[in-house]
Design an enzyme around this catalytic site. Structure first.
Site, PDB file in Angstrom:
ATOM      1  N   GLU B 286      38.706   7.312 -26.686  1.00  0.00           N
ATOM      2  CA  GLU B 286      37.397   6.756 -27.795  1.00  0.00           C
ATOM      3  C   GLU B 286      36.723   7.261 -28.711  1.00  0.00           C
ATOM      4  O   GLU B 286      36.605   8.010 -29.405  1.00  0.00           O
ATOM      5  CB  GLU B 286      37.436   4.991 -27.758  1.00  0.00           C
ATOM      6  CG  GLU B 286      37.529   3.982 -29.170  1.00  0.00           C
ATOM      7  CD  GLU B 286      37.650   3.261 -28.002  1.00  0.00           C
ATOM      8  OE1 GLU B 286      38.550   1.991 -28.802  1.00  0.00           O
ATOM      9  OE2 GLU B 286      36.336   2.469 -28.436  1.00  0.00           O
ATOM     10  N   GLU B 289      38.036  10.775 -29.566  1.00  0.00           N
ATOM     11  CA  GLU B 289      38.887  10.688 -31.289  1.00  0.00           C
ATOM     12  C   GLU B 289      37.338  10.599 -31.741  1.00  0.00           C
ATOM     13  O   GLU B 289      38.109  10.948 -33.297  1.00  0.00           O
ATOM     14  CB  GLU B 289      39.644   9.154 -30.674  1.00  0.00           C
ATOM     15  CG  GLU B 289      40.579   9.469 -32.325  1.00  0.00           C
ATOM     16  CD  GLU B 289      41.235   7.345 -32.157  1.00  0.00           C
ATOM     17  OE1 GLU B 289      41.100   6.730 -30.873  1.00  0.00           O
ATOM     18  OE2 GLU B 289      41.627   7.358 -33.141  1.00  0.00           O
ATOM     19  N   CYS B 312      39.768  -2.612 -28.864  1.00  0.00           N
ATOM     20  CA  CYS B 312      40.183  -3.175 -27.617  1.00  0.00           C
ATOM     21  C   CYS B 312      40.425  -4.876 -27.356  1.00  0.00           C
ATOM     22  O   CYS B 312      41.174  -5.490 -26.836  1.00  0.00           O
ATOM     23  CB  CYS B 312      38.543  -3.003 -26.254  1.00  0.00           C
ATOM     24  SG  CYS B 312      37.656  -1.289 -26.523  1.00  0.00           S
ATOM     25  N   SER B 332      40.450   2.736 -33.956  1.00  0.00           N
ATOM     26  CA  SER B 332      41.483   4.053 -32.995  1.00  0.00           C
ATOM     27  C   SER B 332      42.686   3.953 -32.550  1.00  0.00           C
ATOM     28  O   SER B 332      43.048   2.478 -32.619  1.00  0.00           O
ATOM     29  CB  SER B 332      40.123   3.895 -32.237  1.00  0.00           C
ATOM     30  OG  SER B 332      40.388   4.307 -30.890  1.00  0.00           O
ATOM     31  N   LYS B 371      44.991 -12.100 -25.185  1.00  0.00           N
ATOM     32  CA  LYS B 371      45.976 -10.358 -24.409  1.00  0.00           C
ATOM     33  C   LYS B 371      46.842 -11.092 -24.041  1.00  0.00           C
ATOM     34  O   LYS B 371      48.070 -10.445 -23.233  1.00  0.00           O
ATOM     35  CB  LYS B 371      44.531 -10.445 -23.535  1.00  0.00           C
ATOM     36  CG  LYS B 371      43.616 -10.549 -24.157  1.00  0.00           C
ATOM     37  CD  LYS B 371      43.587  -8.833 -23.793  1.00  0.00           C
ATOM     38  CE  LYS B 371      42.602  -8.185 -24.224  1.00  0.00           C
ATOM     39  NZ  LYS B 371      42.478  -6.868 -25.055  1.00  0.00           N
ATOM     40  N   GLU B 374      49.219  -9.709 -26.548  1.00  0.00           N
ATOM     41  CA  GLU B 374      49.239  -8.593 -26.721  1.00  0.00           C
ATOM     42  C   GLU B 374      49.877  -7.805 -26.034  1.00  0.00           C
ATOM     43  O   GLU B 374      51.042  -7.330 -26.023  1.00  0.00           O
ATOM     44  CB  GLU B 374      47.280  -7.984 -26.339  1.00  0.00           C
ATOM     45  CG  GLU B 374      47.221  -6.633 -26.422  1.00  0.00           C
ATOM     46  CD  GLU B 374      45.861  -5.810 -26.219  1.00  0.00           C
ATOM     47  OE1 GLU B 374      45.657  -6.317 -25.125  1.00  0.00           O
ATOM     48  OE2 GLU B 374      45.560  -5.725 -26.421  1.00  0.00           O
ATOM     49  N   GLU B 379      55.885  -2.697 -27.797  1.00  0.00           N
ATOM     50  CA  GLU B 379      55.489  -1.250 -28.032  1.00  0.00           C
ATOM     51  C   GLU B 379      54.535  -0.896 -26.587  1.00  0.00           C
ATOM     52  O   GLU B 379      54.546   0.123 -26.700  1.00  0.00           O
ATOM     53  CB  GLU B 379      54.534  -0.599 -29.905  1.00  0.00           C
ATOM     54  CG  GLU B 379      53.082  -1.784 -29.445  1.00  0.00           C
ATOM     55  CD  GLU B 379      52.957  -2.882 -29.967  1.00  0.00           C
ATOM     56  OE1 GLU B 379      54.297  -3.462 -30.522  1.00  0.00           O
ATOM     57  OE2 GLU B 379      51.963  -3.192 -30.459  1.00  0.00           O
ATOM     58  N   CYS B 516      33.647 -10.944 -25.721  1.00  0.00           N
ATOM     59  CA  CYS B 516      34.369 -11.844 -24.692  1.00  0.00           C
ATOM     60  C   CYS B 516      34.132 -12.581 -24.008  1.00  0.00           C
ATOM     61  O   CYS B 516      34.313 -13.081 -23.219  1.00  0.00           O
ATOM     62  CB  CYS B 516      35.691 -10.349 -24.071  1.00  0.00           C
ATOM     63  SG  CYS B 516      35.520  -9.148 -24.789  1.00  0.00           S
TER      64      CYS B 516
END
Lengths: 161, 592
Positions: B286, B289, B312, B332, B371, B374, B379, B516
């Site tokens: 990150e 980037e 994230c 990102s 999560k 996710e 993908e 979190c």
């Protein structure tokens, strides 16, 4: 919830936008906007609520919350001849419930529903101010007084068009 | 502000005008019971519908009892919080609520953490009059990839609605219908899966009963652990270690990293690794980037989009895919640490260990419910085999530890396995708001300036303010940073980005208030925001105690790039560690 799935035409969307704009697209005018929309479309299908939500920048869930809260709002189209049975105190004690049951039986629908052919819909209401005629039934604009369960068949026959 | 005096339970108290009776009573140490009310004052979150009426008190001279949570104090008021009339009313209210609540406490997932159960105990409810004949309102069960809605257990406190609408501005949930039939549901009562829900889990975090819970995946983990043909690898997110101890009666903010590792090993995991390692890896990708976008931007490349947004947080990713699809090129492309971990575990580590992909199971322990969704995204799998097989919450891990007869408090401290267990302080602070961007700055600064960063603590990036900003001097270049936690706050920054008004180079966003540490999978805070503060400071403490505090100095990260990935943002890194986003806006179908 309604199982009816409709596709809105551009002119329908424009109409909703026009109604929302006439209330300044303000979220707190939600109920007024819904009133006008129901007046125009006859009912409030999910798709109409979605456009209303987008125009007022309110969550669709909230719009549905309001629609489902107020019994005046409906998500099913009313029949060509909407039938309302008064369940106010005077009508109730004079047997309105039995009249209602007879309508349910004859039409095979529940309160809030519309017959498959779109001809009749059934709703109940509280006092139309004609307690002297109890029990009272409204079909469209026409009022029937002192209705007994046996009269139901004949009332429906009047609308055999 | 003027002061007013009043009497509560024969004791005088002076409070500022505008204070509620409930809060004034607390100043006297009088704890009036509340059920629907919730106050997370450090985060500016308050739920005050005055709906349940458990908190009623008697105010002298008033005919009706008053809800103390929402009745303001007045000069000379005389309040009784436990008169016979109050206690009777409170009990009657409770009996009504319970008469329409399933009596499944023995088997309910929420048992032991249920605020309704606690209230029944506190009020001494021993029977529910009319229970046998009372009608129950029922509702169909709705299961999504992350959250289960069992609305039979809803008591209409409407905390979830407050979180979903006012705090997160997600708008997935609203109260629908009326009276006895009233529940909280998505629009048109569709399944949560088809709504605008982001699976942030804040509704679950505040639900007082078992109406909203996580999808429980512990049995699946158990099944894999019992299968000798599988190598089961576990990773633990940073925020877990700062909260897991609470489940075993330890103080909020007590770090249990070593005990957690020890417990996971006892449970039978073959390798106990750390998501913090992957957090360091995320920073490498990150920060690189960010710098390359920044460089291109400074050189006048109009296609280099700034600000860069962190990626994230899966709740946040779901949020912008649904609400701001036109901005899907702005965040990102770096995968989240959970997914980077899975991608590396099932390639680099599997090859090293000579384990076939299908024989390796990657389990993650997360403070998060999004999560779960996710790791199920298409993908993030290869030929139908997901990079991360199962994600369980901090709470599920705690339940698992209890079932395995492990006395958590007396466990010895153990170390993570290597190579994917080594992490820096930068990886640790990922678990709290401001932590990801602080970690990124530590690395980006050194990569950009080539100079050693003397002071690694960036106090200006820390705190619980909903939207924060800071400027950091990158050797003459002023890097402007924005931070938002809670999706409602994120929306504010996003609107500016969409309108081209954002002044930032980089923005960190975490979906949950507090980051979190306040995730939907954490031990329940029951409305106590000081618990979240304690968890945040625990993570900063762990960071401080780490010998290495910058991601790019993690020796195992260096080895990973040397042996496998090449360099940050390399082709291989892109293939394994980066992703792309989708337009998931809910649209109205138009007939032309």
């Amino acid at each position: 919830m309604s199982s009816i799935k409709i596709e809105l035409r551009q002119q329908d969307i424009d109409k909703i936008k026009e109604i929302a704009a006439s209330f300044g697209n303000r979220e707190h005018e939600l109920i007024n906007v819904l009133h006008k929309c129901q007046e125009h479309f006859g009912y409030l299908p999910a798709e109409v609520q979605e456009v209303v939500a987008e125009e007022l920048k309110a969550p669709v869930a909230k719009v549905y919350g309001v629609v489902s809260f107020y019994s005046f709002f409906t998500m099913t189209p009313k029949g060509k001849h909407p039938i309302s049975i008064c369940l106010g105190t005077a009508c109730y004690v004079r047997g309105a419930e039995k009249v209602l049951d007879e309508f349910k039986k004859e039409l095979s629908i529940e309160v809030g529903q519309t017959t498959g052919n779109g001809k009749f819909s059934l709703s109940s209401l509280r006092c139309v101010g004609a307690c002297g005629l109890a029990p009272v039934v409204l079909v469209g604009e026409k009022t029937y007084g002192r209705v007994a369960p046996d009269d139901v068949k004949n009332i429906l026959k009047e609308y055999n068009d | 502000m003027s002061k007013i005096k009043l009497t509560i339970d024969n004791r005088q108290v002076e409070v500022e005008s505008g204070t509620t009776i409930y809060k004034a009573a607390r100043e006297l140490g009088i704890d009036i019971p509340v059920l629907c009310y919730m106050d997370l004052h450090d985060l500016n979150i308050e739920n005050k519908p005055a709906g349940c009426r458990i908190c009623v008190v008697e105010v002298e001279g008033r005919r009706n009892l008053a809800p103390s949570c929402s009745t303001n104090c007045e000069e000379g008021m005389v309040v009784k919080s436990h008169s016979v009339r109050v206690l009777n009313a409170r009990r009657t209210v409770m009996e009504f609520i319970l008469s329409d609540h399933p009596k499944e406490c023995l088997t309910c997932l929420k048992s032991g953490h249920c605020e309704l159960q606690d209230m029944a105990v506190k009020l001494g409810i021993r029977e529910i009059p009319g229970e046998a004949i009372a009608e129950m309102s029922t509702y169909r069960l709705d299961t999504s990839p992350s959250i289960v809605r069992n609305l039979d257990k809803c008591i209409m406190c409407r905390r979830c609605e407050t979180m979903c609408n006012d705090i997160q501005t997600v708008g997935a949930l609203s109260a629908i219908h009326r009276g006895f039939m009233a529940v909280v549901a998505p629009a048109f009562e569709q399944n949560l899966e088809h709504s605008t829900c982001t699976y942030c889990g804040q509704c679950v975090a505040v639900c007082p009963t078992g109406a909203l819970t996580e999808v429980n995946h512990t049995n699946e983990v158990l099944r894999h652990l019992a299968d000798p043909s599988k190598t089961v690898v576990v990773q633990t997110a940073p925020a877990v270690r700062a909260a897991l101890g609470e489940e075993f009666g330890m103080e909020p903010g007590e770090l249990v990293t070593g005990k957690m590792v020890s417990a996971l090993r006892s449970l039978g995991f073959d390798f106990v690794f750390d998501t913090d390692f992957a957090a360091d890896l995320t920073i490498m990708e990150e920060a690189t980037e960010l710098l390359s976008r920044l460089q291109n931007h400074l050189e006048g490349d109009g296609t280099a989009r700034l600000p860069i947004l962190t990626s994230c947080c899966p709740g946040w990713v779901n949020f912008f895919e649904t609400n701001f699809p036109e901005l899907k090129d702005v965040p990102s492309t770096a995968k989240s640490p959970q997914q980077m971990f899975g991608a590396i575990a099932k390639t680099y580590f599997a090859e090293k260990q000579n384990i076939k992909r299908e024989d390796m199971i990657v389990v993650s322990v997360m403070p998060c419910l999004a999560k779960k969704y996710e790791c199920q995204r298409e993908e993030f799998s290869t030929d139908g085999n997901p990079d991360v097989d199962i994600s369980i919450s901090t709470r599920e891990l705690a339940a698992f530890i209890r079932q395995a007869n492990i006395d958590f408090k007396t466990l010895p401290d153990e170390e993570f396995d290597n190579p994917m267990g080594e992490s820096t302080g930068a990886g640790v602070i990922f678990g709290t708001t401001g932590g990801v961007i602080e970690a990124a700055v530590r690395t980006a600064y050194e990569l950009h300036t080539g100079k050693k960063l003397e002071k690694v603590d960036f106090e200006q990036l820390r705190g619980l303010e909903g939207v924060r900003e800071a400027s950091i001097d990158f050797n003459g270049l002023e890097l402007r940073i924005g931070i938002a936690h809670g999706l409602g706050n994120a929306r504010k920054l996003l609107n500016d980005v969409r309108d081209g008004k954002s002044k930032y180079h980089a923005i960190e966003i975490m979906a949950c208030p507090g980051g979190c540490i306040g995730g939907g999978g954490q031990p329940f805070h029951h409305g106590k925001s000081e618990i979240l503060k304690a968890r945040a400071s625990a993570l900063y403490r762990e960071d401080q105690d780490k010998p290495i505090r910058k991601s790019h100095e993690n020796p195992f990260i260096k080895v990973l790039y040397d042996e496998f990935l090449g360099e940050p943002n390399s082709e291989k890194a892109h293939k394994l560690l980066h992703t792309h986003y989708f337009d998931k806006k809910k649209r109205i179908t138009i007939k032309q």
